[in-house]
Design a protein around this motif. Structure first.
Motif, PDB file in Angstrom:
ATOM      1  N   TYR A 409       0.798  -1.212  -0.071  1.00 21.68           N
ATOM      2  CA  TYR A 409      -0.054  -0.001  -0.100  1.00 21.68           C
ATOM      3  C   TYR A 409       0.722   1.310   0.137  1.00 21.68           C
ATOM      4  O   TYR A 409       0.815   2.358  -0.656  1.00 21.68           O
ATOM      5  CB  TYR A 409      -0.736  -0.004   1.247  1.00 21.68           C
ATOM      6  CG  TYR A 409      -1.624   1.205   1.536  1.00 21.68           C
ATOM      7  CD1 TYR A 409      -2.870   1.750   0.761  1.00 21.68           C
ATOM      8  CD2 TYR A 409      -1.238   2.175   2.408  1.00 21.68           C
ATOM      9  CE1 TYR A 409      -3.352   2.993   0.956  1.00 21.68           C
ATOM     10  CE2 TYR A 409      -1.662   3.447   2.358  1.00 21.68           C
ATOM     11  CZ  TYR A 409      -2.774   3.697   1.841  1.00 21.68           C
ATOM     12  OH  TYR A 409      -3.428   5.056   2.061  1.00 21.68           O
ATOM     13  N   MET A 410       1.826   1.071   0.771  1.00 19.83           N
ATOM     14  CA  MET A 410       2.676   2.609   0.992  1.00 19.83           C
ATOM     15  C   MET A 410       3.369   2.679  -0.298  1.00 19.83           C
ATOM     16  O   MET A 410       3.476   3.823  -0.676  1.00 19.83           O
ATOM     17  CB  MET A 410       3.610   2.260   2.107  1.00 19.83           C
ATOM     18  CG  MET A 410       2.980   2.183   3.564  1.00 19.83           C
ATOM     19  SD  MET A 410       2.427   3.702   4.027  1.00 19.83           S
ATOM     20  CE  MET A 410       3.663   4.566   4.179  1.00 19.83           C
ATOM     21  N   ASP A 414       2.197   6.105  -2.668  1.00 16.02           N
ATOM     22  CA  ASP A 414       3.566   6.991  -2.989  1.00 16.02           C
ATOM     23  C   ASP A 414       3.401   7.399  -4.558  1.00 16.02           C
ATOM     24  O   ASP A 414       4.020   8.401  -5.375  1.00 16.02           O
ATOM     25  CB  ASP A 414       4.916   6.430  -2.525  1.00 16.02           C
ATOM     26  CG  ASP A 414       5.189   6.812  -1.054  1.00 16.02           C
ATOM     27  OD1 ASP A 414       4.343   7.535  -0.427  1.00 16.02           O
ATOM     28  OD2 ASP A 414       5.887   6.241  -0.458  1.00 16.02           O
ATOM     29  N   VAL A 434      -2.159  -0.564   8.255  1.00 15.06           N
ATOM     30  CA  VAL A 434      -1.774   0.302   7.238  1.00 15.06           C
ATOM     31  C   VAL A 434      -1.929   1.848   7.830  1.00 15.06           C
ATOM     32  O   VAL A 434      -1.021   2.565   7.582  1.00 15.06           O
ATOM     33  CB  VAL A 434      -3.104   0.295   5.979  1.00 15.06           C
ATOM     34  CG1 VAL A 434      -2.745   1.775   5.037  1.00 15.06           C
ATOM     35  CG2 VAL A 434      -2.886  -0.914   5.143  1.00 15.06           C
ATOM     36  N   MET A 438       1.262   4.112   7.928  1.00 17.39           N
ATOM     37  CA  MET A 438       1.371   5.471   7.508  1.00 17.39           C
ATOM     38  C   MET A 438       2.165   6.387   8.574  1.00 17.39           C
ATOM     39  O   MET A 438       2.885   7.226   8.381  1.00 17.39           O
ATOM     40  CB  MET A 438       0.102   5.951   7.098  1.00 17.39           C
ATOM     41  CG  MET A 438      -0.422   5.405   5.965  1.00 17.39           C
ATOM     42  SD  MET A 438      -2.295   5.468   5.434  1.00 17.39           S
ATOM     43  CE  MET A 438      -1.895   7.064   4.703  1.00 17.39           C
ATOM     44  N   SER A 441       5.755   5.941   9.429  1.00 16.10           N
ATOM     45  CA  SER A 441       6.557   6.662   8.213  1.00 16.10           C
ATOM     46  C   SER A 441       7.126   7.990   8.419  1.00 16.10           C
ATOM     47  O   SER A 441       8.109   8.339   7.742  1.00 16.10           O
ATOM     48  CB  SER A 441       6.081   6.364   6.842  1.00 16.10           C
ATOM     49  OG  SER A 441       4.873   7.275   6.660  1.00 16.10           O
ATOM     50  N   LYS A 443       5.629  10.342   7.076  1.00 19.80           N
ATOM     51  CA  LYS A 443       5.181  11.328   6.054  1.00 19.80           C
ATOM     52  C   LYS A 443       3.809  11.553   5.981  1.00 19.80           C
ATOM     53  O   LYS A 443       3.306  12.387   5.323  1.00 19.80           O
ATOM     54  CB  LYS A 443       5.385  10.240   4.534  1.00 19.80           C
ATOM     55  CG  LYS A 443       6.752  10.117   4.427  1.00 19.80           C
ATOM     56  CD  LYS A 443       7.027   9.076   3.299  1.00 19.80           C
ATOM     57  CE  LYS A 443       8.532   8.698   2.794  1.00 19.80           C
ATOM     58  NZ  LYS A 443       8.271   7.686   1.649  1.00 19.80           N
ATOM     59  N   TRP A 444       3.112  10.940   7.133  1.00 20.82           N
ATOM     60  CA  TRP A 444       1.595  11.229   7.092  1.00 20.82           C
ATOM     61  C   TRP A 444       1.221  11.443   8.508  1.00 20.82           C
ATOM     62  O   TRP A 444       1.917  11.147   9.495  1.00 20.82           O
ATOM     63  CB  TRP A 444       0.903  10.044   6.667  1.00 20.82           C
ATOM     64  CG  TRP A 444       0.892   9.596   5.425  1.00 20.82           C
ATOM     65  CD1 TRP A 444       2.177   8.731   4.835  1.00 20.82           C
ATOM     66  CD2 TRP A 444       0.111   9.662   4.300  1.00 20.82           C
ATOM     67  NE1 TRP A 444       1.939   8.566   3.391  1.00 20.82           N
ATOM     68  CE2 TRP A 444       0.689   9.111   2.970  1.00 20.82           C
ATOM     69  CE3 TRP A 444      -1.245  10.415   4.131  1.00 20.82           C
ATOM     70  CZ2 TRP A 444      -0.047   9.424   1.944  1.00 20.82           C
ATOM     71  CZ3 TRP A 444      -1.691  10.505   2.856  1.00 20.82           C
ATOM     72  CH2 TRP A 444      -1.059  10.036   1.644  1.00 20.82           C
ATOM     73  N   ARG A 458      -0.740  13.633   3.801  1.00 18.07           N
ATOM     74  CA  ARG A 458       0.713  13.517   3.461  1.00 18.07           C
ATOM     75  C   ARG A 458       1.211  14.917   4.122  1.00 18.07           C
ATOM     76  O   ARG A 458       0.820  16.101   3.829  1.00 18.07           O
ATOM     77  CB  ARG A 458       0.920  13.426   2.110  1.00 18.07           C
ATOM     78  CG  ARG A 458       2.474  13.204   1.733  1.00 18.07           C
ATOM     79  CD  ARG A 458       2.627  13.082   0.341  1.00 18.07           C
ATOM     80  NE  ARG A 458       1.896  11.808  -0.234  1.00 18.07           N
ATOM     81  CZ  ARG A 458       2.580  10.681  -0.052  1.00 18.07           C
ATOM     82  NH1 ARG A 458       4.102  10.661   0.414  1.00 18.07           N
ATOM     83  NH2 ARG A 458       2.146   9.617  -0.417  1.00 18.07           N
TER      84      ARG A 458
END
Length: 462
Positions: A409-410, A414, A434, A438, A441, A443-444, A458
Motif C-alpha cells: 500500500y505504501m 507514493d 496500514v 503510515m 513513516s 510522511k503522514w 501527507r
C-alpha cells in the motif's frame, strides 16, 4: 414491512444517488464500457430522497419490502393461516431483517411478485383474453431491464410456469417457447441492447467465480460467499444457520413433492427449489428465497388430528413468540437517530470536514466510503466504490491485499500521487496495519478523527 425499518446501512445507496445526479467516475482505471443497468432505480430513489431525505427513503424501503411479501402471499388470500407458521416466519424474517436493504434487488422482487400473480393467468385464459396480460408483463420486463441486472429472473419465472403448463397438457411447446423468447428479447429494445442482454451472465460469473476475474470478486466479498462458508468462518452465525436450515428443509420437501407426483407439481414449488439453491450458493440471494419460502410454508396443509395438550401449546407459544419478536424489534429501534443515516458506516462528519478542507492530490478511500464521498463531495474524485464489476481482477485483488501488506500500500500511494486517505475505525475496520505504517513513516499525519473514521494527510516535508 416493519422489520425493514432501520437506517441506510447499505453503503451502495449513496453512489446510486450520486449516479442519478451524474455518472460517477473514480480516478482509478475502469474496466471497459459498462452499461448502467440501475438507471431507473437511481432516478426513483433520487426523486424520493429529494422529497424527504434518508427518513423518507427508509419509509419507501419498508413500503417496497412490505409490498413484495404481500404480492407473494396474495394467491393465498382465501386460505386460513395457523398461528404457529406465522409466528415462526415472523421470527425468521426478524433474524434476516438486515437483508431488507434499499438495493435494486427490491425492485426485482417487486416485479417478481407481480409476475407471481399474473403469469398463471396467462395459462388460465384462452385466446385474446391473455394478450393484455402478456403485453403488460412485457412492458414491466422492459422497465425491469433498467432497474437491475436480475431482470433475467422474469423470463426464468415465465419459463418455469410454461414448463409446468407443457407437462400438464403436453402440447403448445412452440407457443410457450416463443413466449419465453419474447421476454428474453426485451433488453434489445433499450440502447446498449446487447450489453444489457449479456449483463446477467456477468452477475452469474461474479457469483460462481467461473472466470479468473470473478474468482476475486466471489472470494473477496462476504455476501457473495455461501452461508456454509460464512458459517465455518464464524460470520453471522445465527442468520447463516437459519438460512441453511430453511433452504435445505424447503428443498427437501419440494423435491419430495416433485418426486411423488411430477405431473401435478406446482410451478411455485419448482421456483422454491431454484431460489433455495441460489440462497445456498450466496448469502445475498436469501432475499430471493424468503418470499417463496413464506408462500410455501403458509400453503402447507396443517395436521387435522392433534392431542389436546398439543393444541393448547400451539395456541399460546406462537402468541408469546410474536410478542417477543415485536418487543425485540421495538428495542432495536432505540439506537437509531432521526437522520436514518448510519454515521459509523459512512463518513458523515468526515465528509463535511473534507469538503471544508480540500487537498491538491488524489484521495485514497475504503470501498464502502466511496459512494457516500462521491455523493457528498463530488469535486474530490474517489479511489474506489462499491461497483466492483467496473474494476479488473488485478486491481481489485491488489486492493484486497493492502490490509495484509501495508508495504505494498505504501509503495502504491507514493507512486500514484495520493496525498489524503480516509479509513473506517469501526465497521469493516481492517486498516489498522496500514494506518500504523503510515503514521510510523513520518510522511503522514492524522488531521481528522471521529468515532467512525480517520483522515490522514501527507505532510509537507520540504
Amino acid at each position: 414491512m416493519l422489520f425493514s425499518v432501520f437506517p441506510l446501512t447499505d453503503t451502495d445507496i449513496w453512489w446510486h444517488l450520486a449516479c442519478a445526479r451524474e455518472w460517477v467516475v473514480t480516478w482509478t482505471p475502469v474496466r471497459g464500457n459498462i452499461v448502467n443497468v440501475h438507471e431507473f432505480f437511481q432516478q426513483v430513489v433520487s426523486f424520493v430522497y429529494t422529497l424527504g431525505g434518508a427518513p423518507l427513503l427508509v419509509a419507501f424501503k419498508a413500503l417496497l419490502w412490505g409490498t413484495v411479501f404481500l404480492l407473494f402471499l396474495l394467491p393465498l388470500r382465501r386460505k386460513t393461516f395457523g398461528l404457529v407458521p406465522v409466528a415462526v416466519l415472523a421470527a425468521a424474517l426478524f433474524c434476516f431483517r438486515f437483508h431488507f436493504e434499499l438495493r435494486p434487488v427490491v425492485f426485482s422482487m417487486l416485479f417478481l411478485g407481480i409476475y407471481w400473480n399474473l403469469v398463471p393467468r396467462i395459462f388460465d385464459r384462452e385466446g385474446f383474453r391473455k394478450i393484455p396480460i402478456v403485453l403488460l408483463l412485457l412492458c414491466l420486463q422492459w422497465l425491469w431491464c433498467r432497474f437491475q441486472g436480475l431482470y433475467i429472473l422474469g423470463p426464468v419465472l415465465v419459463a418455469v410456469f410454461a414448463a409446468g403448463e407443457f407437462v400438464r397438457k403436453n402440447h403448445g411447446g412452440k407457443g410457450l417457447a416463443l413466449l419465453v423468447l419474447l421476454f428474453l428479447a426485451m433488453p434489445f429494445l433499450h440502447r446498449d441492447g446487447l450489453e444489457l442482454f449479456l449483463y446477467p451472465f456477468g452477475l452469474l460469473d461474479r457469483l460462481m467465480g467461473l472466470t479468473e476475474s470473478a474468482v476475486v470478486f466471489a472470494g473477496g466479498i462476504a455476501e457473495n460467499r455461501s452461508p456454509l462458508t460464512l458459517l465455518m468462518e464464524g460470520e453471522n452465525v445465527l442468520a447463516d444457520i437459519l438460512a441453511i436450515l430453511f433452504a435445505v428443509v424447503s428443498l427437501a420437501l419440494a423435491v419430495r413433492g416433485i418426486a411423488k407426483s411430477p405431473r401435478r407439481t406446482e410451478p411455485t414449488t419448482a421456483w422454491l427449489c431454484i431460489t433455495a439453491v441460489l440462497a445456498l450458493a450466496a448469502e445475498r440471494n436469501i432475499v430471493l428465497f424468503l418470499p417463496a419460502m413464506c408462500y410455501f410454508v403458509l400453503n402447507l396443509e396443517r395436521p387435522l388430528n392433534m392431542p389436546c395438550h398439543a393444541r393448547r401449546l400451539g395456541m399460546y407459544l406462537p402468541v408469546v413468540l410474536l410478542f417477543a419478536v415485536l418487543g425485540v424489534w421495538c428495542r432495536s429501534l432505540l439506537p437509531y437517530d432521526r437522520t436514518m443515516v448510519s454515521s459509523l458506516r459512512v463518513p458523515v462528519a468526515a465528509a463535511q470536514w473534507m469538503k471544508s478542507n480540500p487537498h491538491e492530490g488524489r484521495l485514497f478511500n475504503d470501498d464502502r466510503a466511496g459512494g457516500y464521498l462521491a455523493f457528498e463531495n463530488p469535486g474530490d474524485s474517489t479511489y474506489m466504490d462499491g461497483r466492483f464489476i467496473l474494476k479488473s481482477a488485478e486491481f481489485f485483488g491488489r486492493y484486497l491485499e493492502y490490509p495484509e501488506k501495508p508495504e505494498t500500500y505504501m509503495h502504491d500511494v507514493d507512486s500514484l500521487g495520493v496525498d489524503r486517505a480516509i479509513f473506517p475505525l469501526r465497521y469493516y475496520a481492517r486498516w489498522d496495519g496500514v494506518i500504523s505504517a503510515m503514521l510510523r513513516s513520518g510522511k503522514w499525519g492524522a488531521v481528522y478523527v471521529d468515532s467512525g473514521f480517520v483522515v490522514l494527510d501527507r505532510k509537507n516535508l520540504r
